[in-house]
Design a protein around this motif. Structure first.
Motif, short mmCIF file in Angstrom:
data_model
loop_
_atom_site.label_atom_id
_atom_site.label_comp_id
_atom_site.label_asym_id
_atom_site.label_seq_id
_atom_site.Cartn_x
_atom_site.Cartn_y
_atom_site.Cartn_z
N THR A 218 0.86 -1.19 0.00
CA THR A 218 0.00 0.00 0.00
C THR A 218 0.89 1.23 0.00
O THR A 218 2.11 1.12 0.24
CB THR A 218 -0.91 0.01 1.25
N PRO A 219 0.36 2.43 -0.25
CA PRO A 219 1.22 3.63 -0.36
C PRO A 219 2.16 3.88 0.82
O PRO A 219 3.31 4.26 0.62
CB PRO A 219 0.20 4.76 -0.51
N ASP A 220 1.68 3.66 2.07
CA ASP A 220 2.58 3.87 3.21
C ASP A 220 2.89 2.58 3.96
O ASP A 220 3.46 2.61 5.05
CB ASP A 220 2.03 4.95 4.16
N GLY A 221 2.49 1.45 3.38
CA GLY A 221 2.80 0.15 3.98
C GLY A 221 1.80 -0.34 5.01
O GLY A 221 1.86 -1.50 5.42
N THR A 222 0.88 0.54 5.44
CA THR A 222 -0.13 0.11 6.42
C THR A 222 -1.44 -0.23 5.68
O THR A 222 -1.65 0.16 4.54
CB THR A 222 -0.40 1.21 7.47
N CYS A 223 -2.28 -0.99 6.37
CA CYS A 223 -3.52 -1.46 5.74
C CYS A 223 -4.41 -0.29 5.32
O CYS A 223 -4.49 0.73 6.00
CB CYS A 223 -4.29 -2.36 6.70
N VAL A 224 -5.09 -0.48 4.20
CA VAL A 224 -5.99 0.53 3.64
C VAL A 224 -7.43 0.04 3.75
O VAL A 224 -7.72 -1.11 3.45
CB VAL A 224 -5.62 0.83 2.17
N ARG A 225 -8.30 0.93 4.21
CA ARG A 225 -9.72 0.62 4.33
C ARG A 225 -10.56 1.75 3.75
O ARG A 225 -10.13 2.89 3.65
CB ARG A 225 -10.10 0.39 5.81
N ASP A 226 -11.80 1.40 3.41
CA ASP A 226 -12.75 2.34 2.83
C ASP A 226 -13.74 2.73 3.92
O ASP A 226 -14.56 1.92 4.34
CB ASP A 226 -13.45 1.64 1.65
N TYR A 227 -13.65 3.97 4.40
CA TYR A 227 -14.52 4.43 5.49
C TYR A 227 -15.70 5.21 4.93
O TYR A 227 -15.54 6.00 4.01
CB TYR A 227 -13.73 5.32 6.46
N LEU A 228 -16.88 4.97 5.53
CA LEU A 228 -18.06 5.75 5.17
C LEU A 228 -18.81 6.14 6.44
O LEU A 228 -18.74 5.43 7.45
CB LEU A 228 -18.98 4.98 4.22
N HIS A 229 -19.48 7.27 6.38
CA HIS A 229 -20.20 7.77 7.55
C HIS A 229 -21.33 6.81 7.90
O HIS A 229 -22.05 6.32 7.02
CB HIS A 229 -20.75 9.16 7.27
N VAL A 230 -21.52 6.57 9.18
CA VAL A 230 -22.53 5.60 9.63
C VAL A 230 -23.94 6.00 9.20
O VAL A 230 -24.79 5.15 8.92
CB VAL A 230 -22.45 5.39 11.16
N LEU A 231 -24.21 7.30 9.08
CA LEU A 231 -25.53 7.72 8.62
C LEU A 231 -25.72 7.49 7.12
O LEU A 231 -26.83 7.21 6.67
CB LEU A 231 -25.78 9.19 8.96
N ASP A 232 -24.63 7.59 6.35
CA ASP A 232 -24.72 7.22 4.93
C ASP A 232 -24.97 5.72 4.81
O ASP A 232 -25.77 5.28 3.98
CB ASP A 232 -23.43 7.61 4.20
N LEU A 233 -24.28 4.94 5.64
CA LEU A 233 -24.51 3.49 5.66
C LEU A 233 -25.96 3.19 6.03
O LEU A 233 -26.61 2.34 5.41
CB LEU A 233 -23.57 2.83 6.67
N ALA A 234 -26.48 3.89 7.03
CA ALA A 234 -27.85 3.66 7.48
C ALA A 234 -28.85 3.96 6.35
O ALA A 234 -29.84 3.23 6.17
CB ALA A 234 -28.16 4.52 8.70
N LYS A 235 -28.58 5.00 5.58
CA LYS A 235 -29.47 5.32 4.46
C LYS A 235 -29.45 4.22 3.41
O LYS A 235 -30.45 3.97 2.74
CB LYS A 235 -29.07 6.66 3.85
N GLY A 236 -28.31 3.53 3.29
CA GLY A 236 -28.23 2.39 2.39
C GLY A 236 -29.20 1.28 2.79
O GLY A 236 -29.78 0.61 1.94
N HIS A 237 -29.39 1.10 4.10
CA HIS A 237 -30.35 0.10 4.59
C HIS A 237 -31.78 0.48 4.23
O HIS A 237 -32.60 -0.38 3.87
CB HIS A 237 -30.23 -0.06 6.11
N LEU A 238 -32.09 1.76 4.34
CA LEU A 238 -33.43 2.23 3.98
C LEU A 238 -33.69 2.00 2.49
O LEU A 238 -34.76 1.52 2.09
CB LEU A 238 -33.57 3.72 4.32
N LEU A 239 -32.71 2.31 1.66
CA LEU A 239 -32.84 2.09 0.22
C LEU A 239 -33.03 0.60 -0.08
O LEU A 239 -33.84 0.22 -0.93
CB LEU A 239 -31.61 2.62 -0.52
N ALA A 240 -32.28 -0.25 0.63
CA ALA A 240 -32.39 -1.70 0.41
C ALA A 240 -33.74 -2.21 0.87
O ALA A 240 -34.36 -3.05 0.20
CB ALA A 240 -31.26 -2.42 1.16
N LEU A 241 -34.23 -1.70 1.98
CA LEU A 241 -35.53 -2.13 2.48
C LEU A 241 -36.63 -1.76 1.48
O LEU A 241 -37.51 -2.58 1.17
CB LEU A 241 -35.81 -1.48 3.84
#
Length: 402
Positions: free
Chosen positions: A251-274
């Motif tokens: 990875t660019p600095d050698g440490t693990c890379v993760r994709d972070y998203l705001h918990v409220l954006d994630l929550a809206k994804g559940h509403l869309l899925a429902l």
């Protein structure tokens, strides 16, 4: 809301937890759902439901109808999903067809811990999902939004990761998610006219509701990076240095890379899925087989390294974190960055809030609630309380070093 449109009863498992409480907040904000929460409180606090309900009440208009007011109240149950009788007791309250759908979030979720106690993870994550589905079938509740994880991909061959990537989890935790998805897909294939399910493969939720009333409050030492950094800055953990697991990844600095998203954006994804589980939905029209089952990535499509997270939290908190490199941790994957294009195209999902906002909202929650939903305890209590009080005295809004 028209009185001619009755509320849909939706069951949220793990409703008192970090993600569950924000999902309930999002559901209540629509005033279209009556939420039932079940949680065994293993890693959650019942007060979170009280606070979510209060947020919903506070947002009601002055002329709110009785039905609108009802949407602000949560029917909460303490329930262990590994006990079928306990699940059944909740469904019996509403009768056959009384619960419109289920958002299944409850699970153990620590990668490292799962490598040490795999049997407990398989029971709590896989057996419990099976029991829940059996009871749902018994009560003619055949719609599920399932909380999955990017860990189902293991070490992916392509970054960013599309949903077509083969599933090859590296940890028992990830394997429990693959198994549960398999069970769901097989169930949907067995009765395609009855069952509909969407699996949401989370990347890394972060942040909190901007009010600071609800947020992440893990019991014991946090297993995830951002809440651990917040606990270090507020004085809830005694570690003087953050242990960074490996700096020799590709990875660019050698440490693990993760994709972070705001918990409220994630929550809206559940509403869309429902909403996509409704009979008139078109999301299943392009399924390759009869089974009404699909999986979607929920992420921003932007990877962030461990050291970049530390820097972002330093900016948000004013706390000068010290860190040291230690050996790699078993089960960790170098890079988990989403390709969220499918969810955007088919569900209308977006995750616009950036890392700076996530860190700011997390720190707002932590400073307003230095001990989360609980009370100060142990030898670190005076320091944490001192930091929190110091921050409250600020007048210019700029974080102060402890």
């Amino acid at each position: 809301m028209s009185s001619q449109e009755p509320l849909k009863h939706v069951l949220v498992t793990g409703g008192a937890g970090y993600i569950g409480s924000h999902v309930i907040y999002t559901l209540q904000a629509t005033r279209r759902y009556k939420v039932i929460s079940i949680d065994n409180l293993h890693n959650a606090h019942p007060e979170s439901l009280d606070r979510v309900a209060q947020l919903a009440r506070d947002s009601l208009p002055p002329d709110a109808s009785e039905q609108d007011k009802d949407t602000a109240e949560i029917d909460g149950h303490t329930c262990d999903l590994t006990k079928r009788d306990q699940i059944r007791a909740v469904f019996e309250k509403y009768g056959k067809g009384g619960i419109w759908g289920v958002i299944h979030i409850a699970a153990y979720k620590a990668v490292g811990e799962s490598t040490q106690i795999p049997l407990i993870y398989y029971e709590n994550n896989v057996s419990a999902t099976n029991y829940l589905l059996q009871v749902m079938e018994e009560f003619d509740c055949t719609r599920m939004v399932y909380s999955s994880s990017a860990t189902v991909y293991g070490t992916p061959p392509v970054i960013p990761i599309p949903e077509t990537t083969r599933l090859k989890a590296d940890s028992p935790y990830g394997k429990t998610k693959v198994m549960s998805e398999t069970i769901l897909e097989d169930l949907c294939a067995s009765e395609p006219q009855r069952w509909r399910a969407l699996s949401l493969r989370y990347f890394n939720p972060a942040g909190a509701h901007p009010s600071g009333q609800i947020g992440e409050d893990p019991r014991g030492r946090p297993g995830n990076l951002l809440p651990l950094l917040a606990h270090m800055a507020i004085g809830r953990v005694k570690d003087s240095k953050l242990r960074v697991f490996g700096n020799d990844y590709p990875t660019p600095d050698g440490t693990c890379v993760r994709d972070y998203l705001h918990v409220l954006d994630l929550a809206k994804g559940h509403l869309l899925a429902l909403d996509a589980l409704a009979p008139e939905s078109k999301v299943f029209d392009n399924c390759p087989a009869d089974a009404r089952f699909k999986a979607y990535n929920l992420g921003r499509g932007k990877g962030v390294s461990v050291l970049q997270i530390v820097e972002a939290m330093k900016k948000a908190t004013g706390y000068d974190f010290e860190w040291e490199i230690v050996g790699r941790r078993r089960g960790d994957v170098p890079d988990l960055t989403a390709d969220p294009a499918l969810a955007q195209k088919e569900l209308g999902f977006t995750a616009p809030q950036d890392l700076e906002t996530m860190c700011r909202d997390l720190w707002n929650w932590q400073t307003k609630n230095p001990w989360g939903y609980g009370e100060p305890e142990g030898e670190l209590a005076p320091r944490a309380q001192h930091v929190a009080e110091k921050l409250k005295r600020e007048t210019n809004g700029v974080p102060v070093k402890s």
